[in-house]
Design an enzyme around this catalytic site. Sequence first.
Site, mmCIF file in Angstrom:
data_model
loop_
_atom_site.group_PDB
_atom_site.id
_atom_site.type_symbol
_atom_site.label_atom_id
_atom_site.label_comp_id
_atom_site.label_asym_id
_atom_site.label_seq_id
_atom_site.Cartn_x
_atom_site.Cartn_y
_atom_site.Cartn_z
ATOM 1 N N ASP A 32 -2.644 5.460 2.537
ATOM 2 C CA ASP A 32 -3.065 6.627 3.339
ATOM 3 C C ASP A 32 -4.632 6.894 3.149
ATOM 4 O O ASP A 32 -4.978 7.995 3.269
ATOM 5 C CB ASP A 32 -2.258 8.021 2.393
ATOM 6 C CG ASP A 32 -1.072 7.784 2.335
ATOM 7 O OD1 ASP A 32 -0.338 7.235 3.163
ATOM 8 O OD2 ASP A 32 -0.407 8.059 1.323
ATOM 9 N N LYS B 163 -5.819 5.433 11.839
ATOM 10 C CA LYS B 163 -7.210 5.920 12.653
ATOM 11 C C LYS B 163 -8.180 4.811 13.003
ATOM 12 O O LYS B 163 -8.631 4.762 14.291
ATOM 13 C CB LYS B 163 -7.852 7.261 11.906
ATOM 14 C CG LYS B 163 -9.253 7.602 12.469
ATOM 15 C CD LYS B 163 -9.887 8.627 11.876
ATOM 16 C CE LYS B 163 -11.270 8.499 12.796
ATOM 17 N NZ LYS B 163 -12.005 9.754 12.535
ATOM 18 N N HIS C 40 1.121 5.563 9.762
ATOM 19 C CA HIS C 40 -0.070 5.532 10.100
ATOM 20 C C HIS C 40 -0.474 6.660 11.178
ATOM 21 O O HIS C 40 0.254 6.756 12.320
ATOM 22 C CB HIS C 40 -0.328 4.329 10.694
ATOM 23 C CG HIS C 40 -0.570 3.069 9.757
ATOM 24 N ND1 HIS C 40 -0.467 1.866 9.960
ATOM 25 C CD2 HIS C 40 -0.356 3.017 8.541
ATOM 26 C CE1 HIS C 40 -0.446 1.125 9.205
ATOM 27 N NE2 HIS C 40 -0.198 1.914 7.776
ATOM 28 N N ARG D 143 17.556 -15.042 1.065
ATOM 29 C CA ARG D 143 18.009 -15.829 2.178
ATOM 30 C C ARG D 143 19.445 -15.400 2.902
ATOM 31 O O ARG D 143 20.101 -16.313 3.266
ATOM 32 C CB ARG D 143 18.083 -17.451 1.892
ATOM 33 C CG ARG D 143 16.711 -17.746 1.760
ATOM 34 C CD ARG D 143 16.299 -18.897 1.092
ATOM 35 N NE ARG D 143 17.044 -18.933 -0.322
ATOM 36 C CZ ARG D 143 17.462 -20.005 -1.143
ATOM 37 N NH1 ARG D 143 17.166 -21.231 -0.768
ATOM 38 N NH2 ARG D 143 17.758 -19.753 -2.508
ATOM 39 N N SER E 222 -15.972 8.240 8.833
ATOM 40 C CA SER E 222 -15.264 9.037 9.592
ATOM 41 C C SER E 222 -15.265 10.393 8.703
ATOM 42 O O SER E 222 -15.137 10.529 7.519
ATOM 43 C CB SER E 222 -13.643 8.356 9.509
ATOM 44 O OG SER E 222 -12.780 9.434 9.603
#
Length: 422
Positions: free
Chosen positions: A13, A18, A41, A142, A411
Amino acid sequence: MSITAVVGAQWGDEGKGKIVDLLAQDAEIVVRYQGGANAGHTVVNNHGKFALHLIPCGIFNPATVNIIGTGTVVDIDELIKEMDMLASCGIAMNNLMISERAHMSLPIYPLLERLLENARGVRKHGSTLRGISPAYAAKALRIGVQMGEFRNPKRLSETLSELLTFGNQVLVNNFGATALDVPETIGRFLSYTERIVPHLGDTLALLQGGMRNNCRILLEGQLGTMRDLDWGIYPYVTSSNPLPGGAAAGAGIPPHKITGVLGVVKAFSTCVGAGPFPTELHDDTGRYLREVGQEFGATTGRPRRCGWLDAVALKYASMLNGFTEIAVTKLDTLDGMETLKVCTGYLLDGERIEHMPLAADLFRAEPIYEEVPGWKEPTSGARSWNELPRETQHYVELIEGYLGAKASIISVGPEREATFWK
Ligand code: GDP
């Protein structure tokens, strides 16, 4: 050519979605390389706000091929839902490719995971209950089913019948649970054939072509270093490898061709679900970070546990990932805080340690903090390094030091525009 793995430096997170959305404006290929529909996301751009679970965050650029990679496990119902949701917002799906070698996550797996999680009682793993761990377990046993089987409905139907019948026996005999309706499930799966098959592809050939043509390729990780199956806080981890080594295997790229590892780091720590989290704040500051940072899970809506930055975890992440650059997110959430704390060591059984112990011991580790000055001015309007308060710059430089890499991206808000290059 540039091939960049975008990896979470903490507990997940961090804002990878972004960053991938942003970088995909200038990338020809994006590959989600591990995990399943438990990702959340979040992308906020000119199309709106989206929580993407399986589809790579480059999907908003019609010129970018978006690959659901071989290392993922695909929940078909969720994939169809996500394709419909994006299509209803006018996002074209013709640039979506699904590796024919990726595995399906069958509807029996969430049921099984729920029963296993309940059986653990207080030792729950804090799973998102999306069936991810049984899906990877089936792959390792498998008895998994690859997505390419959609090209052969008869064989797919037979395989699903065998597997779901076997799964029902486990559910009913061992847990006394209600059986899944096998014919209904197979019928639903087969009804998706026409939607899935056009997206199936040999992603290896596509990536090889991309490399020959000097394309810019992004490898999109899910979750973060501390949730890596091998190196995270086992057993409170995911069932795959978010580390860049997992990116090479999961996408199908020779490791030495990966030219960069971009670590995404949140300016404080958050953790969703169970497991040790030494810097967790149970006080007003923790609640403040959750409210201001809107720290609620994108897939489950669960409130995230919030705490101060953990430099021990960051240095651990630096060793495992070998970051070549970092993106620092959510600096704006810390706006107005007088002082910030950074955990630079743990006190474990009376001794100071600076390495990451096993999760079983990390539960007892007490954080040792250093204080650093916060900043009063809002950063959310900043669009260049020089517009950041001196204290914010200093804090970013501290993070660069812990992670051993320079910040290339800063950001200061959820939107694509609230980002700048340092
Ligand atoms: P991911 O799984 O790593 O992509 O992260 P999530 O999307 O689960 O969580 C990150 C959250 O933070 C999302 O709600 C983003 O919209 C938001 N976000 C990302 N960067 C920033 C930022 O710089 N500031 C703020 N306030 N929010 C951000």
